[in-house]
Design a protein around this motif. Structure first.
Motif, PDB file in Angstrom:
ATOM      1  N   ARG A  99       0.827  -1.190   0.000  1.00 32.35           N
ATOM      2  CA  ARG A  99       0.000   0.000   0.000  1.00 32.35           C
ATOM      3  C   ARG A  99       0.871   1.254   0.000  1.00 32.35           C
ATOM      4  O   ARG A  99       1.940   1.274   0.592  1.00 32.35           O
ATOM      5  N   LEU A 100       0.385   2.302  -0.626  1.00 37.09           N
ATOM      6  CA  LEU A 100       0.970   3.636  -0.535  1.00 37.09           C
ATOM      7  C   LEU A 100      -0.046   4.513   0.179  1.00 37.09           C
ATOM      8  O   LEU A 100      -1.191   4.649  -0.280  1.00 37.09           O
ATOM      9  N   VAL A 101       0.356   5.076   1.305  1.00 37.91           N
ATOM     10  CA  VAL A 101      -0.555   5.881   2.100  1.00 37.91           C
ATOM     11  C   VAL A 101      -0.317   7.358   1.781  1.00 37.91           C
ATOM     12  O   VAL A 101       0.780   7.878   2.002  1.00 37.91           O
ATOM     13  N   PHE A 109      -9.797  12.879  -2.562  1.00 38.47           N
ATOM     14  CA  PHE A 109      -9.882  12.191  -3.849  1.00 38.47           C
ATOM     15  C   PHE A 109      -9.814  10.684  -3.671  1.00 38.47           C
ATOM     16  O   PHE A 109     -10.595   9.938  -4.283  1.00 38.47           O
ATOM     17  N   VAL A 110      -8.882  10.213  -2.867  1.00 35.44           N
ATOM     18  CA  VAL A 110      -8.773   8.767  -2.650  1.00 35.44           C
ATOM     19  C   VAL A 110     -10.072   8.218  -2.062  1.00 35.44           C
ATOM     20  O   VAL A 110     -10.545   7.144  -2.449  1.00 35.44           O
ATOM     21  N   ASP A 134      -4.747   1.332  -5.312  1.00 29.21           N
ATOM     22  CA  ASP A 134      -3.393   1.890  -5.365  1.00 29.21           C
ATOM     23  C   ASP A 134      -2.992   2.571  -4.061  1.00 29.21           C
ATOM     24  O   ASP A 134      -1.820   2.541  -3.676  1.00 29.21           O
ATOM     25  N   PHE A 135      -3.965   3.224  -3.390  1.00 33.84           N
ATOM     26  CA  PHE A 135      -3.624   4.083  -2.255  1.00 33.84           C
ATOM     27  C   PHE A 135      -4.578   3.902  -1.073  1.00 33.84           C
ATOM     28  O   PHE A 135      -5.757   3.602  -1.262  1.00 33.84           O
ATOM     29  N   ASP A 136      -4.044   4.127   0.112  1.00 35.70           N
ATOM     30  CA  ASP A 136      -4.826   4.514   1.274  1.00 35.70           C
ATOM     31  C   ASP A 136      -4.602   6.009   1.462  1.00 35.70           C
ATOM     32  O   ASP A 136      -3.683   6.584   0.874  1.00 35.70           O
ATOM     33  N   ALA A 137      -5.410   6.638   2.318  1.00 33.82           N
ATOM     34  CA  ALA A 137      -5.221   8.071   2.555  1.00 33.82           C
ATOM     35  C   ALA A 137      -5.773   8.449   3.917  1.00 33.82           C
ATOM     36  O   ALA A 137      -6.762   7.884   4.383  1.00 33.82           O
ATOM     37  N   ALA A 140      -0.824   8.869   9.910  1.00 33.49           N
ATOM     38  CA  ALA A 140      -1.628   8.200   8.890  1.00 33.49           C
ATOM     39  C   ALA A 140      -1.389   6.698   8.851  1.00 33.49           C
ATOM     40  O   ALA A 140      -2.251   5.941   8.397  1.00 33.49           O
ATOM     41  N   ALA A 141      -0.228   6.256   9.329  1.00 30.91           N
ATOM     42  CA  ALA A 141       0.133   4.832   9.279  1.00 30.91           C
ATOM     43  C   ALA A 141      -0.292   4.059  10.514  1.00 30.91           C
ATOM     44  O   ALA A 141      -0.018   2.856  10.611  1.00 30.91           O
ATOM     45  N   ARG A 142      -0.954   4.704  11.462  1.00 29.32           N
ATOM     46  CA  ARG A 142      -1.327   4.023  12.697  1.00 29.32           C
ATOM     47  C   ARG A 142      -2.163   2.774  12.408  1.00 29.32           C
ATOM     48  O   ARG A 142      -3.088   2.808  11.606  1.00 29.32           O
ATOM     49  N   GLY A 143      -1.806   1.689  13.082  1.00 28.63           N
ATOM     50  CA  GLY A 143      -2.546   0.448  12.927  1.00 28.63           C
ATOM     51  C   GLY A 143      -2.105  -0.411  11.764  1.00 28.63           C
ATOM     52  O   GLY A 143      -2.574  -1.549  11.617  1.00 28.63           O
ATOM     53  N   MET A 144      -1.214   0.081  10.925  1.00 21.93           N
ATOM     54  CA  MET A 144      -0.748  -0.694   9.779  1.00 21.93           C
ATOM     55  C   MET A 144       0.444  -1.561  10.164  1.00 21.93           C
ATOM     56  O   MET A 144       1.231  -1.213  11.031  1.00 21.93           O
ATOM     57  N   ARG A 145       0.586  -2.677   9.495  1.00 21.40           N
ATOM     58  CA  ARG A 145       1.731  -3.551   9.688  1.00 21.40           C
ATOM     59  C   ARG A 145       2.661  -3.431   8.484  1.00 21.40           C
ATOM     60  O   ARG A 145       2.236  -3.134   7.386  1.00 21.40           O
ATOM     61  N   ASP A 146       3.933  -3.683   8.733  1.00 24.35           N
ATOM     62  CA  ASP A 146       4.932  -3.678   7.656  1.00 24.35           C
ATOM     63  C   ASP A 146       4.870  -2.398   6.828  1.00 24.35           C
ATOM     64  O   ASP A 146       4.734  -2.413   5.607  1.00 24.35           O
ATOM     65  N   VAL A 147       4.994  -1.272   7.525  1.00 22.82           N
ATOM     66  CA  VAL A 147       4.956   0.025   6.861  1.00 22.82           C
ATOM     67  C   VAL A 147       6.213   0.819   7.177  1.00 22.82           C
ATOM     68  O   VAL A 147       6.739   0.743   8.294  1.00 22.82           O
ATOM     69  N   VAL A 148       6.714   1.528   6.190  1.00 26.03           N
ATOM     70  CA  VAL A 148       7.828   2.457   6.362  1.00 26.03           C
ATOM     71  C   VAL A 148       7.277   3.872   6.235  1.00 26.03           C
ATOM     72  O   VAL A 148       6.563   4.185   5.276  1.00 26.03           O
ATOM     73  N   CYS A 149       7.587   4.718   7.202  1.00 29.88           N
ATOM     74  CA  CYS A 149       7.149   6.113   7.182  1.00 29.88           C
ATOM     75  C   CYS A 149       8.298   6.988   6.684  1.00 29.88           C
ATOM     76  O   CYS A 149       9.406   6.912   7.222  1.00 29.88           O
TER      77      CYS A 149
END
Length: 463
Positions: A276-278, A290-291, A359-362, A395-404
């Motif tokens: 995912r791309l946030v 938009f997303v 393609d995206f989360d937002a 914005a990434a709270r609660g996500m796993r395997d994410v790079v900020c």
């Protein structure tokens, strides 16, 4: 590799011409005619490369034989020799989050990753052609200083940077206006970033003026910037995955002009295993809306926030994404932006909105949420986030395997950091003593004619 306009109004051109053209002469943005694909075997091999070696491999398919490989290697090595960290963009752990630090360049912001390279690339291409270049750009904060530091003192180049008066941080303003090289021209416009960006676009769309004054672009409308920024997505993925092509990873990207997150989209289209791309925005949340809705609509105003580099309503690189979303149909892109010009909005159909959400989360963050994220991360780890990075972490709270993505050093936003945690981040050497330096800047009305007149005065009547 050939490049074409999102609006379909130019013949295909090569990489060097695309870099020098900046904004396409039909008003569109330049995109590659095809996106090179990366194989699982390549991903495995690339995982062991350092940043400079990886940049050489990622960029080469987009450049082809227009720049000899050893010349490109030299340009890359010279560009990243200015960074203070040996990894260029190191990945760190802080407060339970993976943070990709993009602020180790000479202006302590992620824009250095692209603009140190672009400055050297301009110099190389101009030396080869014997040409001249007058760069005109708009900045909401970090692009201006990074661009200035990328080309200061370089032969054959003059640079004019517009920033919205009083709407960038004091350190950001001083980084730009304290550069006194003869080829550097700072302009404070009495308006918003969107006003400044609109002026720049209008100058590039005035083709006789653009040609007569040899105008070039360093904003993220320049394809070379997108290309350079895509490298750190590959780099971060390799550091987490160890090169396992089955390992997918998400990225949370503080977003204003959509260039940084589009670079991640490019990497994903190339075959990088991105889950995912946030899209992380502040109160100026046109992209988040938009997303969520499929409607891209200008709001009532550009709000001033604690993350000023994201105080943007019209995101330039959104057009590149829309082009790919519409399957490369330039006529649809033109129609969409004509609708945008007339009504202030454009809308995609249900099927394409489904693709956007694939393609995206937002998510957006208020100033209060931004401050709370800075406080929370600091109390849990002692690590200080800049307000833009805090928006991405929120914005990434609660996500796993994410790079900020950490887009700027927190010392560049001392007031916001002080408000959040009661102290300031230690300044890197590049920022120390900055506020005591002599400055030079011209203040102008936020109009095309005022800026045109200033360029004529500085450059003469047609150069």
């Amino acid at each position: 590799m050939y490049y074409q306009s999102t609006r379909g109004g130019i013949d295909p051109i090569g990489f060097a011409d695309a870099v020098m053209m900046g904004l396409a002469t039909d008003g569109g943005l330049l995109v590659p005619a095809e996106i090179p694909q990366v194989t699982p075997d390549q991903l495995r091999r690339w995982a062991g490369l350092n940043f400079q070696e990886l940049a050489l491999e990622v960029m080469t398919p987009f450049i082809g034989d227009e720049i000899p490989r050893e010349d490109l290697r030299s340009l890359i090595d010279r560009s990243y020799a200015t960074f203070s960290h040996p990894e260029v963009t190191p990945l760190v752990e802080a407060g339970g989050n993976r943070i990709l630090e993009l602020f180790h360049g000479p202006t302590a912001a992620f824009k250095d990753v692209a603009l140190q390279f672009l400055g050297n690339l301009f110099e190389y291409l101009l030396a080869r052609s014997g040409g001249q270049l007058n760069i005109v750009g708009a900045t909401s904060g970090d692009t201006g200083s990074a661009a200035i530091y990328g080309v200061r003192g370089k032969e054959r180049i003059q640079i004019f940077i517009l920033h919205p008066k009083g709407r960038v941080s004091p350190i950001q303003e001083r980084q730009m206006t304290s550069v006194l090289d003869a080829n550097v021209h700072n302009i404070a416009v009495r308006g918003t970033f969107d006003d400044a960006q609109s002026i720049v676009k209008s100058l590039f769309n005035d083709l006789p003026f653009k040609s007569a004054y040899h105008l070039g672009a360093v904003n993220s409308i320049n394809w070379a910037r997108i290309l350079a920024q895509s490298v750190y997505y590959f780099y971060a993925w390799a550091r987490v995955s160890g090169g396992d092509p089955e390992r997918r990873l998400s990225f949370s990207v503080p977003t204003g002009n959509f260039g940084d997150v589009f670079a991640g989209y490019l990497a994903k289209r190339m075959g990088l295993p991105i889950e995912r791309l946030v899209v992380a925005t502040n109160r100026n949340d046109i992209l988040t809306r938009f997303v969520h809705t499929g409607v891209y609509a200008v709001g009532d105003a550009v709000y001033q926030t604690l993350s000023p580099a994201m105080d943007i309503q019209i995101a330039s690189n959104f057009e590149r994404y829309l082009y790919f979303l519409l399957d490369g149909d330039s006529a649809q892109v033109r129609a969409a932006f004509e609708s945008m010009r007339e009504t202030g909005r454009l809308e995609v159909d249900a099927a394409r909105h489904d693709q956007v959400q694939a393609d995206f989360d937002a998510a957006s963050a208020s100033d209060e949420e931004t401050l709370e994220q800075i406080r929370s991360t600091y109390s849990g780890s002692g690590y200080i986030l800049c307000p833009h990075t805090a928006v991405g972490v929120h914005a990434a709270r609660g996500m796993r395997d994410v790079v900020c993505l950490a887009t700027a050093h927190p010392a560049k936003f001392a007031e916001a950091v002080r408000e959040a945690i009661g102290l300031e981040a230690a300044q890197p050497p590049s920022l120390q003593g900055l506020m005591d330096k002599e400055t030079r800047c011209t203040e102008l009305d936020a109009t095309q004619e005022a800026v045109k007149g200033h360029l004529r005065d500085a450059l003469g009547e047609g150069v």
